[in-house]
Scaffold this motif. Structure first.
Motif, PDB file in Angstrom:
ATOM      1  N   ALA A 136    -110.338  24.331  64.459  1.00  0.00           N
ATOM      2  CA  ALA A 136    -110.948  25.244  65.430  1.00  0.00           C
ATOM      3  C   ALA A 136    -110.810  24.954  67.031  1.00  0.00           C
ATOM      4  CB  ALA A 136    -112.328  25.604  65.005  1.00  0.00           C
ATOM      5  N   ALA A 137    -110.796  23.554  67.376  1.00  0.00           N
ATOM      6  CA  ALA A 137    -110.891  23.248  68.697  1.00  0.00           C
ATOM      7  C   ALA A 137    -109.455  22.942  69.074  1.00  0.00           C
ATOM      8  CB  ALA A 137    -111.443  21.569  68.537  1.00  0.00           C
ATOM      9  N   ARG A 138    -108.480  22.706  68.344  1.00  0.00           N
ATOM     10  CA  ARG A 138    -107.221  22.335  68.943  1.00  0.00           C
ATOM     11  C   ARG A 138    -106.196  23.756  68.892  1.00  0.00           C
ATOM     12  NH1 ARG A 138    -105.777  16.076  69.389  1.00  0.00           N
ATOM     13  NH2 ARG A 138    -107.939  15.346  69.812  1.00  0.00           N
ATOM     14  N   GLY A 139    -106.543  24.677  67.815  1.00  0.00           N
ATOM     15  CA  GLY A 139    -105.853  25.765  67.570  1.00  0.00           C
ATOM     16  C   GLY A 139    -104.598  25.363  66.553  1.00  0.00           C
ATOM     17  N   TRP A 140    -104.940  24.436  65.768  1.00  0.00           N
ATOM     18  CA  TRP A 140    -103.931  23.976  64.846  1.00  0.00           C
ATOM     19  C   TRP A 140    -103.620  24.933  63.677  1.00  0.00           C
ATOM     20  CZ3 TRP A 140    -105.900  18.218  63.363  1.00  0.00           C
ATOM     21  CH2 TRP A 140    -105.604  17.433  64.512  1.00  0.00           C
ATOM     22  N   LYS A 141    -102.315  25.417  63.283  1.00  0.00           N
ATOM     23  CA  LYS A 141    -101.989  26.373  62.392  1.00  0.00           C
ATOM     24  C   LYS A 141    -101.628  25.914  61.211  1.00  0.00           C
ATOM     25  CE  LYS A 141    -102.654  29.490  65.590  1.00  0.00           C
ATOM     26  NZ  LYS A 141    -103.762  30.353  65.681  1.00  0.00           N
ATOM     27  N   GLN A 142    -101.096  24.842  61.313  1.00  0.00           N
ATOM     28  CA  GLN A 142    -100.508  24.219  59.929  1.00  0.00           C
ATOM     29  C   GLN A 142    -100.411  22.608  59.867  1.00  0.00           C
ATOM     30  OE1 GLN A 142     -97.271  26.189  57.518  1.00  0.00           O
ATOM     31  NE2 GLN A 142     -95.925  24.655  58.496  1.00  0.00           N
ATOM     32  N   ILE A 143    -100.929  22.270  58.686  1.00  0.00           N
ATOM     33  CA  ILE A 143    -101.353  20.617  58.283  1.00  0.00           C
ATOM     34  C   ILE A 143    -100.608  20.286  57.302  1.00  0.00           C
ATOM     35  CG2 ILE A 143    -103.415  19.235  57.707  1.00  0.00           C
ATOM     36  CD1 ILE A 143    -103.441  20.752  60.275  1.00  0.00           C
ATOM     37  N   LEU A 144    -100.013  19.162  57.437  1.00  0.00           N
ATOM     38  CA  LEU A 144     -99.427  18.171  56.385  1.00  0.00           C
ATOM     39  C   LEU A 144    -100.588  17.461  55.650  1.00  0.00           C
ATOM     40  CD1 LEU A 144     -95.871  17.383  57.522  1.00  0.00           C
ATOM     41  CD2 LEU A 144     -96.659  19.297  56.240  1.00  0.00           C
ATOM     42  N   LEU A 145    -100.687  17.614  54.445  1.00  0.00           N
ATOM     43  CA  LEU A 145    -101.842  16.791  53.884  1.00  0.00           C
ATOM     44  C   LEU A 145    -101.170  15.718  52.848  1.00  0.00           C
ATOM     45  CD1 LEU A 145    -105.075  16.231  53.244  1.00  0.00           C
ATOM     46  CD2 LEU A 145    -104.526  17.726  51.399  1.00  0.00           C
ATOM     47  N   VAL A 146    -101.284  14.237  53.443  1.00  0.00           N
ATOM     48  CA  VAL A 146    -101.037  13.041  52.516  1.00  0.00           C
ATOM     49  C   VAL A 146    -101.876  12.131  51.834  1.00  0.00           C
ATOM     50  CG1 VAL A 146     -99.585  11.067  52.900  1.00  0.00           C
ATOM     51  CG2 VAL A 146     -99.060  13.013  54.503  1.00  0.00           C
ATOM     52  N   THR A 147    -101.946  12.161  50.854  1.00  0.00           N
ATOM     53  CA  THR A 147    -102.628  11.383  49.749  1.00  0.00           C
ATOM     54  C   THR A 147    -102.018  10.960  48.560  1.00  0.00           C
ATOM     55  OG1 THR A 147    -104.803  11.287  48.726  1.00  0.00           O
ATOM     56  CG2 THR A 147    -103.840  13.249  48.537  1.00  0.00           C
ATOM     57  N   SER A 148    -102.750  10.230  47.704  1.00  0.00           N
ATOM     58  CA  SER A 148    -102.120   9.790  46.527  1.00  0.00           C
ATOM     59  C   SER A 148    -101.841  11.211  45.422  1.00  0.00           C
ATOM     60  CB  SER A 148    -103.090   9.019  45.459  1.00  0.00           C
ATOM     61  OG  SER A 148    -103.276   7.731  46.523  1.00  0.00           O
ATOM     62  N   PRO A 149    -100.848  10.895  44.651  1.00  0.00           N
ATOM     63  CA  PRO A 149    -100.467  12.355  43.919  1.00  0.00           C
ATOM     64  C   PRO A 149    -101.544  12.628  43.034  1.00  0.00           C
ATOM     65  CG  PRO A 149     -98.664  10.518  44.003  1.00  0.00           C
ATOM     66  CD  PRO A 149     -99.675   9.943  44.582  1.00  0.00           C
ATOM     67  N   SER A 150    -102.290  11.754  42.198  1.00  0.00           N
ATOM     68  CA  SER A 150    -103.364  12.138  41.401  1.00  0.00           C
ATOM     69  C   SER A 150    -104.488  12.865  42.206  1.00  0.00           C
ATOM     70  CB  SER A 150    -103.769  10.994  40.612  1.00  0.00           C
ATOM     71  OG  SER A 150    -104.217   9.998  41.351  1.00  0.00           O
ATOM     72  N   HIS A 151    -104.574  12.487  43.504  1.00  0.00           N
ATOM     73  CA  HIS A 151    -105.705  12.918  44.088  1.00  0.00           C
ATOM     74  C   HIS A 151    -105.239  14.341  44.909  1.00  0.00           C
ATOM     75  CE1 HIS A 151    -108.363  12.739  47.884  1.00  0.00           C
ATOM     76  NE2 HIS A 151    -109.118  13.061  47.140  1.00  0.00           N
ATOM     77  N   SER A 152    -103.985  14.735  45.045  1.00  0.00           N
ATOM     78  CA  SER A 152    -103.322  15.624  45.938  1.00  0.00           C
ATOM     79  C   SER A 152    -103.904  17.167  45.598  1.00  0.00           C
ATOM     80  CB  SER A 152    -101.938  15.695  45.806  1.00  0.00           C
ATOM     81  OG  SER A 152    -101.422  15.934  44.315  1.00  0.00           O
ATOM     82  N   ARG A 153    -103.847  17.537  44.321  1.00  0.00           N
ATOM     83  CA  ARG A 153    -104.191  18.957  44.084  1.00  0.00           C
ATOM     84  C   ARG A 153    -105.953  19.216  44.171  1.00  0.00           C
ATOM     85  NH1 ARG A 153    -102.104  22.869  41.448  1.00  0.00           N
ATOM     86  NH2 ARG A 153    -100.049  21.419  40.528  1.00  0.00           N
ATOM     87  N   ARG A 154    -106.705  17.884  43.938  1.00  0.00           N
ATOM     88  CA  ARG A 154    -108.031  18.119  44.254  1.00  0.00           C
ATOM     89  C   ARG A 154    -108.527  17.955  45.517  1.00  0.00           C
ATOM     90  NH1 ARG A 154    -112.531  14.092  44.349  1.00  0.00           N
ATOM     91  NH2 ARG A 154    -111.166  12.690  43.982  1.00  0.00           N
ATOM     92  N   ALA A 155    -107.667  17.440  46.462  1.00  0.00           N
ATOM     93  CA  ALA A 155    -107.647  17.234  48.038  1.00  0.00           C
ATOM     94  C   ALA A 155    -107.286  18.424  48.685  1.00  0.00           C
ATOM     95  CB  ALA A 155    -106.989  16.039  48.413  1.00  0.00           C
ATOM     96  N   ALA A 156    -106.394  19.094  48.040  1.00  0.00           N
ATOM     97  CA  ALA A 156    -106.073  20.454  48.643  1.00  0.00           C
ATOM     98  C   ALA A 156    -106.935  21.751  48.544  1.00  0.00           C
ATOM     99  CB  ALA A 156    -104.520  20.787  48.164  1.00  0.00           C
TER     100      ALA A 156
END
Length: 255
Positions: free
Chosen positions: A180-200
């Motif tokens: 909201a503050a910086r106007g970011w439109k797209q984010i790449l999310l990096v985490t462990s594979p087993s955590h990735s679906r829940r994190a997203a």
């Protein structure tokens, strides 16, 4: 009673490993005492033995066959990276005594830096853990910044710290505010594979849509060729399942 104590001790060790409990000594002692009490009476001793035997059969199935491949793959959300405004590297933990990043933290950070070096985004976020679990533990964000500075003393990425976080939900909320503050439109999310679906999913619940680009799995071979790989995979699958159950019943979400 001695037989019950032995079963209780075995269950305690199993629970401490598979459940990644925060106070394994207390749980181990409780299960030893409970096993000793159960072993003193015929009915409770039979229940203890049947339960332990059933658990042993299920554990043997997981250790002797690659039956966990399906559940493990279902936890992973891997998408091709795209140009983005920021690379969000989720925290994985820090070793308080040695002041070193845990293996998952190190792997996630390096994977995020690889995306930055490939030109996918100019900004990398790191997470500063709260003092909920240890006020004396060094801040993960400080160590990660030191690693980045050592790798790229000049012309490194822009680093933004997500402050005072305890869970992935906290990290998602901090990123939501930055969007909201910086106007970011797209984010790449990096985490462990087993955590990735829940994190997203957690980020989506905060109104932040991400592209999930998991870091490599370094704790075990995800094709599960060996019993040791399957044991660590079982730990991972149980942790993620229990985290989902805990979230659905309104408990505090896990990291």
């Amino acid at each position: 009673m001695l037989g019950g104590v032995a079963v209780g001790a075995a269950l305690g060790v199993l629970a401490a490993f598979l459940g990644q409990v925060r106070a394994p000594e207390g749980l181990l002692l409780l299960l030893i005492l409970a096993g000793g009490v159960a072993g003193a009476f015929t009915l409770s001793r039979r229940i203890l033995h049947v339960g332990a035997g059933t658990l042993a059969l299920l554990l043997s199935l997981c250790l002797l066959t690659p039956v966990l491949r399906g559940p493990l793959n279902a936890l992973t959300l891997s998408q091709p990276p795209q140009r983005a405004d920021a690379i969000v590297v989720l925290g994985g933990g820090v070793q308080c005594g040695t002041r070193a990043l845990e293996g998952s933290s190190q792997t996630r950070l390096l994977a995020g830096l690889e995306l930055w070096r490939a030109g996918y985004a100019p900004t990398v976020t790191v997470s500063e853990q709260s003092d909920v679990f240890s006020a004396t533990c060094p801040k993960m964000s400080v160590i990660e910044r030191e690693v980045i500075q050592a790798l790229y003393p000049q012309n490194g990425p822009q680093v933004v710290t997500l402050t005072n976080v305890t869970t992935t939900t906290d990290e998602a909320a901090r990123v939501r505010d930055l969007v909201a503050a910086r106007g970011w439109k797209q984010i790449l999310l990096v985490t462990s594979p087993s955590h990735s679906r829940r994190a997203a999913g957690i980020f989506a619940s905060q109104g932040v849509t991400v592209i999930s680009v998991p870091a490599p799995e370094t704790r075990f071979d995800s094709t599960l060729p060996l019993p040791s790989d399957r044991l660590y995979a079982l730990q991972t699958v149980l942790y993620e399942w229990l985290s989902r159950i805990k979230e659905r019943v309104g408990g505090t979400q896990e990291r």
